[in-house]
Design a protein around this motif. Structure first.
Motif, PDB file in Angstrom:
ATOM      1  N   ILE A   1       0.859  -1.182   0.000  1.00 19.42           N
ATOM      2  CA  ILE A   1       0.000   0.000   0.000  1.00 19.42           C
ATOM      3  C   ILE A   1       0.897   1.235   0.000  1.00 19.42           C
ATOM      4  O   ILE A   1       2.070   1.178   0.382  1.00 19.42           O
TER       5      ILE A   1
ATOM      6  N   ARG B   1      -8.976  -1.840   5.872  1.00 19.78           N
ATOM      7  CA  ARG B   1      -8.101  -1.655   4.708  1.00 19.78           C
ATOM      8  C   ARG B   1      -6.721  -2.247   4.901  1.00 19.78           C
ATOM      9  O   ARG B   1      -6.029  -2.572   3.924  1.00 19.78           O
ATOM     10  N   ILE B   2      -6.280  -2.387   6.174  1.00 25.03           N
ATOM     11  CA  ILE B   2      -4.912  -2.824   6.433  1.00 25.03           C
ATOM     12  C   ILE B   2      -4.889  -4.061   7.313  1.00 25.03           C
ATOM     13  O   ILE B   2      -5.856  -4.361   8.025  1.00 25.03           O
TER      14      ILE B   2
ATOM     15  N   ARG C   1      -1.867  -4.129   2.475  1.00 21.89           N
ATOM     16  CA  ARG C   1      -3.261  -4.195   2.023  1.00 21.89           C
ATOM     17  C   ARG C   1      -3.919  -5.496   2.472  1.00 21.89           C
ATOM     18  O   ARG C   1      -3.334  -6.557   2.358  1.00 21.89           O
TER      19      ARG C   1
END
Length: 447
Positions: free
Chosen positions: A41, A423-424, A444
């Motif tokens: 990311i 998201r992470i 990600r």
């Protein structure tokens, strides 16, 4: 050891407006890790509870500092290809070649020797100098070889060098006085900027020697937030992750849909710290109070059942200090209360009431209520008051070398509590994040 005095206040304010915490509202399930990152990311945001005082590891030792520096700096064992112990008084580290610091210099034994000698220098006031008490000399015995010779065997030294005591930095950085707002290390991230009062930005170090440990994120932006500001930031995704000091904040976070709560095995205790020379100056009184405390009630009422009660002293034990092992806390046996009352009767009567200084938080109120109840059970005069308190609620991870090991009255063991935005993923759930480049694994998620 790291601990924070909170004057029996802690973080109950996080639950303001959320109503009382019901036991079992959040089920405590431990996990050893979060799912591995599915890809790289560009960056992510992270919160620490306050701005670091310094990025110099000698001035660290608390989570806000160590959460950041763990991603900048590496420890001696991790930079070695081989560790040899030819005899109980010799420890040899053979360093890997080709490692570069963020300032471009290549790692040599001279950098490691200077770093360790600095950590061992009591005159600098570092928190880790005592780790080297049994070390007679630290020297470079080759371009990439560091040898520590001991006065007597020390089985704990190798482990200490895996922590902040073993951080290795560039000679150039050390010669400049190890500036508190700069970076002289070799980890997977480097310091890009520090805007006081705003944020710290780390960026991926593309020259990192360990490609297997290469950072998955291009940057990490650390902001400084605690209390409702932290919780609100996590809920609206302006902050994507954080390790929290108290598990009860998770009660509100589980109502959101932006992320997930993780609990890892922790080594942090919530405990009562008696003031030296205060109402509990006679150690028999502190032991009596510890025997009389209902730790199960504290776990339920103060922490929503999200903690493990510690074991009180054995009713028939003869240990001078309390026991800092977590486990099931049985109902208070009559024999324990009888022994506690006997200890109070034998001790020199306190010259004044035991004073508790209480904040407005839910956790503080619940702990104070049980402490007062325990005092009443054993005939120990106590009250809530202002001014100089006889008992302070603290959190920390004491070791056998710490005076707190025998002074503290332990209450509960806290889990390591982590919140990650959907998201992470990739951050560790346990306290290893304080000594290892945890942010390098964050990337990600598949969500």
């Amino acid at each position: 050891m790291t601990f924070r005095p909170v004057a029996l206040a802690l973080l109950g304010v996080l639950l303001a407006g959320c109503g009382a915490v019901s036991p079992g509202l959040v089920q405590l399930r431990y996990s050893t890790e979060t799912p591995a990152a599915a890809g790289d990311i560009a960056g992510f945001s992270w919160a620490i509870r306050r701005e670091p005082r310094s990025l110099d590891w000698l001035r660290g030792g608390e989570p806000p500092e160590d959460t950041v520096t763990a991603n900048l700096c590496e420890r001696l064992p991790g930079l070695a290809t081989e560790i040899a112990t030819p005899d109980p008084l010799t420890l040899i580290y053979r360093l890997r070649g080709g490692i570069r610091f963020h300032d471009g210099r290549q790692l040599t034994a001279a950098d490691a020797v200077a770093s360790l000698r600095r950590s061992a220098d009591r005159g600098l006031g570092g928190a880790h100098a005592h780790r080297f008490d049994k070390v007679a000399s630290i020297s470079a015995t080759g371009p990439l070889e560091v040898t520590l010779r001991l006065r007597q065997p020390d089985p704990l030294l190798a482990n200490a060098l895996s922590g902040n005591a073993g951080v290795v930095a560039s000679l150039r950085y050390l010669a400049a006085g190890a500036p508190s707002t700069s970076d002289g290390c070799s980890g997977p991230f480097r310091l890009a900027e520090w805007v006081p009062g705003s944020h710290i930005l780390l960026t991926r170090f593309d020259g990192y020697w360990n490609q297997a440990g290469r950072a998955r994120a291009g940057s990490v932006r650390f902001t400084f937030a605690d209390g409702p500001a932290l919780i609100n930031g996590l809920l609206d995704s302006s902050i994507e992750g954080s390790y929290l000091a108290s598990p009860t904040a998770m009660v509100r976070l589980t109502r959101g849909v932006t992320g997930r709560v993780y609990f890892g095995q922790g080594d942090t205790l919530a405990a009562l710290d008696p003031r030296p020379g205060g109402a509990l100056a006679d150690p028999r009184l502190g032991r009596a109070l510890s025997l009389a405390l209902d730790r199960e009630a504290i776990a339920r009422a103060a922490y929503a059942g999200l903690v493990q009660p510690t074991e009180p002293p054995a009713a028939d034990g003869d240990a001078e200090g309390t026991i800092l092992a977590a486990g099931a806390s049985p109902q208070l046996p009559r024999s324990a209360l009888e022994q506690a009352r006997q200890l109070v009767a034998e001790a020199e009567p306190p010259r004044q009431d035991l004073v508790l200084q209480v904040g407005s938080g839910l956790e503080a109120t619940a702990v104070a209520h049980e402490v007062l109840a325990a005092c009443a059970r054993i005939g120990l005069p106590a009250r809530i008051g202002e001014g100089r308190a006889d008992l302070t609620l603290v959190t920390g991870a004491p070791t056998l070398e710490d005076p707190a090991w025998t002074r503290w009255i332990p209450l509960v063991q806290l889990p390591n509590t982590l919140y990650l935005n959907h998201r992470i993923t990739g951050a560790p759930t346990g306290p290893s994040y304080l000594n290892h480049p945890w942010a390098a694994k964050v990337g990600r998620s598949k969500h």
